[in-house]
Design a protein around this motif. Sequence first.
Motif, PDB file in Angstrom:
ATOM      1  N   GLU A  84      -4.466  -3.972  -1.076  1.00 43.28           N
ATOM      2  CA  GLU A  84      -4.097  -2.605  -1.312  1.00 43.28           C
ATOM      3  C   GLU A  84      -4.181  -2.508   0.333  1.00 43.28           C
ATOM      4  N   GLN A  85      -5.192  -2.529   1.296  1.00 41.87           N
ATOM      5  CA  GLN A  85      -4.720  -2.583   3.037  1.00 41.87           C
ATOM      6  C   GLN A  85      -3.058  -3.392   2.965  1.00 41.87           C
ATOM      7  N   TYR A  86      -4.111  -3.739   3.242  1.00 34.64           N
ATOM      8  CA  TYR A  86      -2.217  -5.060   3.223  1.00 34.64           C
ATOM      9  C   TYR A  86      -0.867  -4.572   2.974  1.00 34.64           C
ATOM     10  N   LEU A  87      -0.993  -4.316   1.883  1.00 35.87           N
ATOM     11  CA  LEU A  87       0.291  -3.150   1.112  1.00 35.87           C
ATOM     12  C   LEU A  87       0.604  -2.067   2.084  1.00 35.87           C
ATOM     13  N   THR A  88      -0.342  -1.149   2.228  1.00 37.92           N
ATOM     14  CA  THR A  88       0.088   0.295   2.662  1.00 37.92           C
ATOM     15  C   THR A  88       0.853  -0.373   4.197  1.00 37.92           C
ATOM     16  N   ASP A  89      -0.325  -1.032   4.800  1.00 38.94           N
ATOM     17  CA  ASP A  89       0.370  -1.231   6.376  1.00 38.94           C
ATOM     18  C   ASP A  89       1.486  -3.035   6.477  1.00 38.94           C
ATOM     19  N   GLY A 102       8.623   2.836   5.569  1.00 41.15           N
ATOM     20  CA  GLY A 102       8.422   3.763   3.829  1.00 41.15           C
ATOM     21  C   GLY A 102       6.896   3.761   3.940  1.00 41.15           C
ATOM     22  N   ILE A 103       6.682   4.561   3.499  1.00 46.42           N
ATOM     23  CA  ILE A 103       5.380   5.513   2.581  1.00 46.42           C
ATOM     24  C   ILE A 103       4.559   3.968   1.629  1.00 46.42           C
ATOM     25  N   CYS A 104       3.583   4.440   1.263  1.00 49.01           N
ATOM     26  CA  CYS A 104       3.129   3.805  -0.268  1.00 49.01           C
ATOM     27  C   CYS A 104       2.286   4.672  -0.439  1.00 49.01           C
ATOM     28  N   LEU A 105       2.695   5.547  -1.084  1.00 50.70           N
ATOM     29  CA  LEU A 105       1.671   6.255  -2.068  1.00 50.70           C
ATOM     30  C   LEU A 105       0.482   5.719  -3.044  1.00 50.70           C
ATOM     31  N   LYS A 106      -0.379   6.232  -3.291  1.00 50.33           N
ATOM     32  CA  LYS A 106      -1.733   6.031  -4.320  1.00 50.33           C
ATOM     33  C   LYS A 106      -0.976   6.931  -5.285  1.00 50.33           C
ATOM     34  N   TYR A 107      -1.161   6.359  -6.282  1.00 50.64           N
ATOM     35  CA  TYR A 107      -0.767   6.939  -7.884  1.00 50.64           C
ATOM     36  C   TYR A 107      -1.833   7.013  -8.793  1.00 50.64           C
ATOM     37  N   ARG A 164      -0.147   1.652  -7.013  1.00 49.72           N
ATOM     38  CA  ARG A 164       0.821   2.162  -6.430  1.00 49.72           C
ATOM     39  C   ARG A 164       2.635   2.806  -5.899  1.00 49.72           C
ATOM     40  N   VAL A 165       2.854   3.582  -5.701  1.00 46.17           N
ATOM     41  CA  VAL A 165       4.352   3.734  -5.712  1.00 46.17           C
ATOM     42  C   VAL A 165       4.902   3.370  -4.426  1.00 46.17           C
ATOM     43  N   CYS A 166       5.713   2.694  -3.860  1.00 49.79           N
ATOM     44  CA  CYS A 166       6.188   2.123  -2.682  1.00 49.79           C
ATOM     45  C   CYS A 166       7.453   2.995  -2.217  1.00 49.79           C
ATOM     46  N   LEU A 167       7.974   3.934  -1.194  1.00 48.80           N
ATOM     47  CA  LEU A 167       9.063   4.553  -0.715  1.00 48.80           C
ATOM     48  C   LEU A 167       9.168   4.085  -0.095  1.00 48.80           C
ATOM     49  N   VAL A 201       8.713  -3.093 -10.465  1.00 50.76           N
ATOM     50  CA  VAL A 201       7.731  -3.264 -10.933  1.00 50.76           C
ATOM     51  C   VAL A 201       7.099  -4.637 -10.219  1.00 50.76           C
ATOM     52  N   SER A 202       5.927  -4.769  -9.794  1.00 55.64           N
ATOM     53  CA  SER A 202       4.749  -5.735  -8.899  1.00 55.64           C
ATOM     54  C   SER A 202       3.463  -5.769  -9.297  1.00 55.64           C
TER      55      SER A 202
END
Length: 110
Positions: A20-25, A32-37, A48-51, A87-88
């Motif tokens: 999750e941290q790797y995805l956010t980074d 972009g922005i990686c939001l916890k959904y 997560r939803v990645c914008l 969706v992945s």
Amino acid sequence: MKRSIENIVKRAEVSEKAIEQYLTDSVKKLGGICLKYSNPGMVGFPDRVCLLPNGVTLWVELKSKGQQLRTMQRIRITQMMRLGHTVSVCKSKEDIDRMLEPYKTADHDF
């Protein structure tokens, strides 16, 4: 003792939290922005939803190695994909890299 420490380090590297941290980074590096959904009234949606720049939205379900999707997660992912959403399911840093590869450009023009 040394082997036990190596196993702990190895497990921490592939944990859902580390992924999750790797995805956010990684999303942040793309601009972009990686939001916890979270939607308490509706279960099964991705974590997560990645914008990303240029209006790209990616939904991501994270699992640590060996974990499987729950039935409701499979239903939601299918439902979202039928509606045209991307969706992945990512179980590793390599999965994240593969998912984000099409969006990696010098000027974020995709």
